[in-house]
Write a protein that holds these residues in place. Structure first.
Motif, PDB file in Angstrom:
ATOM      1  N   UNK A 197       0.837  -1.200   0.000  1.00  0.00           N
ATOM      2  CA  UNK A 197       0.000   0.000   0.000  1.00  0.00           C
ATOM      3  C   UNK A 197       0.870   1.248   0.000  1.00  0.00           C
ATOM      4  N   UNK A 198       0.471   2.297  -0.725  1.00  0.00           N
ATOM      5  CA  UNK A 198       1.246   3.536  -0.717  1.00  0.00           C
ATOM      6  C   UNK A 198       0.984   4.335   0.551  1.00  0.00           C
ATOM      7  N   UNK A 199       1.892   5.217   0.878  1.00  0.00           N
ATOM      8  CA  UNK A 199       1.682   6.117   2.006  1.00  0.00           C
ATOM      9  C   UNK A 199       0.718   7.228   1.593  1.00  0.00           C
ATOM     10  N   UNK A 200       0.134   7.874   2.570  1.00  0.00           N
ATOM     11  CA  UNK A 200      -0.792   8.974   2.300  1.00  0.00           C
ATOM     12  C   UNK A 200      -0.088  10.095   1.530  1.00  0.00           C
ATOM     13  N   UNK A 215       2.345  12.816  -5.983  1.00  0.00           N
ATOM     14  CA  UNK A 215       1.715  12.732  -7.306  1.00  0.00           C
ATOM     15  C   UNK A 215       1.627  11.273  -7.774  1.00  0.00           C
ATOM     16  N   UNK A 216       2.671  10.499  -7.523  1.00  0.00           N
ATOM     17  CA  UNK A 216       2.652   9.087  -7.930  1.00  0.00           C
ATOM     18  C   UNK A 216       1.566   8.316  -7.186  1.00  0.00           C
ATOM     19  N   UNK A 217       1.384   8.650  -5.923  1.00  0.00           N
ATOM     20  CA  UNK A 217       0.317   7.991  -5.163  1.00  0.00           C
ATOM     21  C   UNK A 217      -1.049   8.371  -5.727  1.00  0.00           C
ATOM     22  N   UNK A 218      -1.259   9.656  -5.982  1.00  0.00           N
ATOM     23  CA  UNK A 218      -2.545  10.115  -6.518  1.00  0.00           C
ATOM     24  C   UNK A 218      -2.824   9.508  -7.894  1.00  0.00           C
TER      25      UNK A 218
END
Length: 498
Positions: A197-200, A215-218
């Motif tokens: 899972x990605x971080x917030x 940006x990569x998470x979004x």
């Protein structure tokens, strides 16, 4: 059409929501083991005071951790680490409770303290993570699953207890140990999923200054580049304002006291979380077996009722998924409070105005009526003061104090439990179903409180909550700061070019 990003967004949020299973399971475990004669004998027949103390030490561990450690940990290491460490402590505490030596109530009690601390870390980080990775227009729907997973925890615990109870003679002391050891299931699953899972994205900008990482998470959880750019901009603007104007990092706890808008939110959410427990739900979940013993004489019947209650709790919570963003938070809270208060009133009247059998219980029709009213209570509670309180708590605070405020607010449930659950067994022993009049009064007062004091937050972006509560918009303030910086940089570049 379901998109890949939408599916992934739901996946990571449901893993985070699994942290609530820990809380639902544990509350139901304690209720379940009280109904086992093997558990009672194993720990030397604890009296009403000791039962209250066992509940109290659990909540004290949660209160201390939630108030002073959950927020800083989620801010320092990240939301995922907060959930992970909480799950790890839950695993340790489960072994302590399950394999406590005979007559070793001290070890069992220590496990209760540690499990309270672990859950405090997990349930502070979990809703923050969900709120920070979901778009505002579906935040309420996804957060409704947070409360539903509490019901999932109760569901598993009560059905395991029911099956174990049916084989109590052959299982011996393992009739209650099986219920306790099953608590390992969800924390292990969550720990195995967290690395994927990605971080917030908000934490990455706030703590690391990692705009590209955010940006990569979004990009993994949003549909379009336009949506990503707009959300990233508002995150940067809000955090810029908090870093430069509010001096974030040095005054997080002081901001909760000194900032009038934040202080107002904190007090309102404190009341909501205390009210969640004073509605009667916390007591019913911890002591329903004790209550039902005054109605039914069969242990198997009581175990079955608890299991069915947990099953219907899952279904009732799903009502929040289609109502919370359609009708709003206020509507659900007011309707739920009036519904719960009415159920408590009718339950007390039915119980007090009907005769007892020679065995001291109620006739079967009266028992069925009371159980129906308790199920109706859950119907009103789950989507309102169950799910909606958690949704409201996770969404109203600004980024600079969100982790601290959510950790503290969620543990106000523990404060209410510590004060009330310590004396409820004695209160109920002396007054019986008259205690339900107390819950009725609390619920009616809560409905009035929400009507006059709680503003609607339906579909309001996280970064716009400050303006809603009468504070300065962190987004607008941050935008002005960034514009000034851009202007200065432009002037400096122009001067250099000359």
């Amino acid at each position: 059409m379901v998109s890949k990003t939408g599916v992934y967004n739901w996946y990571i949020c449901l893993v985070a929501a699994g942290c609530m299973v820990l809380m639902g399971y544990d509350a139901s475990v304690f209720n379940s083991v009280q109904n086992s004669n093997n558990w009672i004998e194993y720990f030397d027949n604890p009296n009403s005071y000791m039962l209250g103390l066992l509940n109290t030490v659990y909540t004290v561990g949660g209160i201390i951790t939630g108030w002073f450690f959950a927020g800083p940990l989620a801010d320092w290491l990240g939301r995922r680490w907060g959930m992970g460490i909480g799950c790890f402590l839950t695993i340790i505490a489960t072994f302590m409770q399950c394999f406590a030596p005979r007559h070793g109530m001290g070890t069992f009690m220590a496990g209760r303290v540690i499990i309270g601390a672990g859950q405090a870390l997990a349930i502070a980080a979990g809703p923050i993570y969900i709120g920070e990775v979901t778009p505002s227009y579906i935040r309420g729907v996804i957060m409704a699953f947070w409360q539903m997973f509490y019901s999932v925890g109760s569901f598993v615990a009560y059905w395991v207890n029911y099956v174990a109870g049916k084989h109590r003679t052959s299982l011996g002391e393992w009739d209650w140990k099986l219920v306790v050891i099953f608590q390992l299931l969800l924390p292990v699953i969550i720990l195995l999923q967290l690395p994927f899972m990605p971080e917030s994205p908000r934490w990455l900008v706030q703590r690391k200054g990692d705009t590209e990482g955010a940006r990569r998470v979004l990009q993994q959880v949003r549909e379009s580049d336009e949506e990503i750019d707009q959300e990233l901009l508002t995150i940067r603007e809000a955090i810029q304002y908090e870093n430069e104007v509010l001096d974030r990092g040095k005054k997080a706890y002081m901001t909760l006291i000194k900032d009038g808008s934040v202080r107002k939110r904190l007090l309102l959410v404190f009341v909501l979380n205390i009210g969640q427990q004073l509605s009667g739900q916390g007591t019913l979940n911890s002591y329903s077996s004790t209550i039902y013993k005054k109605i039914w004489t069969s242990t198997d019947t009581i175990n079955l009722i608890n299991a069915l209650n947990a099953t219907f709790g899952i279904l009732f919570t799903l009502n929040a998924t289609w109502t919370v963003d359609r009708f709003g938070r206020r509507f659900l809270l007011i309707l739920g409070a009036f519904g719960m208060g009415t159920c408590m009133f009718i339950t007390a009247i039915v119980g007090l105005e009907t005769p007892n059998t020679p065995q001291g219980a109620k006739t079967e029709p009266v028992g069925i009526a009371i159980v129906f009213l308790m199920f109706l209570f859950i119907f009103f509670y789950k989507p309102s003061w169950g799910a909606t309180v958690w949704i409201y708590t996770a969404e109203v605070f600004p980024m600079n104090v969100r982790a601290q405020a959510v950790g503290m607010s969620s543990q106000m449930q523990g404060v209410a439990n510590t004060v009330f659950q310590q004396f409820f067994p004695i209160f109920y022993k002396n007054e019986g179903l008259k205690t339900f009049f107390f819950f009725m009064t609390c619920n009616f007062f809560l409905a009035v409180f929400v009507w006059f004091m709680i503003p609607e937050t339906k579909k309001v972006p996280l970064e716009e909550m400050d303006a809603l509560f009468g504070g300065v918009s962190h987004v607008q303030g941050g935008a002005l700061i960034l514009d000034v910086k851009r202007t200065k940089e432009g002037d400096e570049n122009a001067e250099q070019s000359k």
